[in-house]
Design a protein around this motif. Sequence first.
Motif, PDB file in Angstrom:
ATOM      1  N   PRO A  76      -0.683   8.828  -6.685  1.00  0.00           N
ATOM      2  CA  PRO A  76      -1.218   9.803  -5.726  1.00  0.00           C
ATOM      3  C   PRO A  76      -2.665  10.227  -5.983  1.00  0.00           C
ATOM      4  O   PRO A  76      -3.312  10.768  -5.101  1.00  0.00           O
ATOM      5  N   SER A  99       0.829  -1.207   0.000  1.00  0.00           N
ATOM      6  CA  SER A  99       0.000   0.000   0.000  1.00  0.00           C
ATOM      7  C   SER A  99       0.864   1.258   0.000  1.00  0.00           C
ATOM      8  O   SER A  99       0.520   2.250  -0.645  1.00  0.00           O
ATOM      9  N   LYS A 100       1.990   1.230   0.703  1.00  0.00           N
ATOM     10  CA  LYS A 100       2.885   2.384   0.720  1.00  0.00           C
ATOM     11  C   LYS A 100       3.445   2.649  -0.675  1.00  0.00           C
ATOM     12  O   LYS A 100       3.523   3.801  -1.115  1.00  0.00           O
ATOM     13  N   LEU A 137       0.532   4.141  -2.662  1.00  0.00           N
ATOM     14  CA  LEU A 137       0.227   5.512  -2.248  1.00  0.00           C
ATOM     15  C   LEU A 137       1.152   6.517  -2.927  1.00  0.00           C
ATOM     16  O   LEU A 137       0.733   7.605  -3.313  1.00  0.00           O
ATOM     17  N   HIS A 147       5.180  12.296  -0.662  1.00  0.00           N
ATOM     18  CA  HIS A 147       4.979  12.581  -2.091  1.00  0.00           C
ATOM     19  C   HIS A 147       5.679  13.872  -2.457  1.00  0.00           C
ATOM     20  O   HIS A 147       5.578  14.865  -1.758  1.00  0.00           O
ATOM     21  N   ARG A 195       1.129   9.790   2.590  1.00  0.00           N
ATOM     22  CA  ARG A 195       1.169  10.266   1.206  1.00  0.00           C
ATOM     23  C   ARG A 195       1.627  11.730   1.147  1.00  0.00           C
ATOM     24  O   ARG A 195       2.460  12.093   0.329  1.00  0.00           O
ATOM     25  N   GLN A 252      -7.855   7.062  -4.766  1.00  0.00           N
ATOM     26  CA  GLN A 252      -8.429   7.200  -3.432  1.00  0.00           C
ATOM     27  C   GLN A 252      -7.908   6.117  -2.492  1.00  0.00           C
ATOM     28  O   GLN A 252      -7.568   5.007  -2.916  1.00  0.00           O
ATOM     29  N   ILE A 253      -7.916   6.441  -1.206  1.00  0.00           N
ATOM     30  CA  ILE A 253      -7.430   5.512  -0.180  1.00  0.00           C
ATOM     31  C   ILE A 253      -8.205   4.197  -0.218  1.00  0.00           C
ATOM     32  O   ILE A 253      -7.613   3.123  -0.084  1.00  0.00           O
ATOM     33  N   PRO A 261      -2.684   6.756   6.246  1.00  0.00           N
ATOM     34  CA  PRO A 261      -2.265   6.679   4.849  1.00  0.00           C
ATOM     35  C   PRO A 261      -2.209   8.054   4.172  1.00  0.00           C
ATOM     36  O   PRO A 261      -1.290   8.336   3.410  1.00  0.00           O
ATOM     37  N   ASN A 262      -3.179   8.930   4.471  1.00  0.00           N
ATOM     38  CA  ASN A 262      -3.163  10.278   3.892  1.00  0.00           C
ATOM     39  C   ASN A 262      -1.952  11.068   4.361  1.00  0.00           C
ATOM     40  O   ASN A 262      -1.323  11.776   3.570  1.00  0.00           O
ATOM     41  N   CYS A 279      -6.991   1.537   7.121  1.00  0.00           N
ATOM     42  CA  CYS A 279      -6.458   2.749   7.755  1.00  0.00           C
ATOM     43  C   CYS A 279      -6.021   2.489   9.195  1.00  0.00           C
ATOM     44  O   CYS A 279      -4.980   2.991   9.625  1.00  0.00           O
ATOM     45  N   ILE A 298      -6.725   2.104  -2.882  1.00  0.00           N
ATOM     46  CA  ILE A 298      -5.407   1.616  -2.459  1.00  0.00           C
ATOM     47  C   ILE A 298      -5.608   0.411  -1.535  1.00  0.00           C
ATOM     48  O   ILE A 298      -4.922  -0.605  -1.656  1.00  0.00           O
TER      49      ILE A 298
END
Length: 70
Positions: free
Chosen positions: A30, A22-23, A26, A69, A65, A33-34, A61-62, A50, A37
């Motif tokens: 970008p 998932s990382k 992410l 990012h 990111r 949506q979560i 997760p947000n 989450c 993912i």
Amino acid sequence: MGEGPALSPSPPSNPNTRIKKSKELLLQYPYIQIKEIALLAGFEDANYFCSVFKKLEQISPNQFRKIHHN
């Protein structure tokens, strides 16, 4: 918007492996949506994803990111 990642036939079953995947997703995608993912990483429930992510990474997760990012 471009193409997203292809669905893999069998996502990893180990939570640590799924969080690692998932990382990567992410950061690589970008705009996804979560919840998407979460599904791509093998989690059926985005809320559960989450909570596991935050437990293992100490951030959501947000947040991950946003921090990582470019």
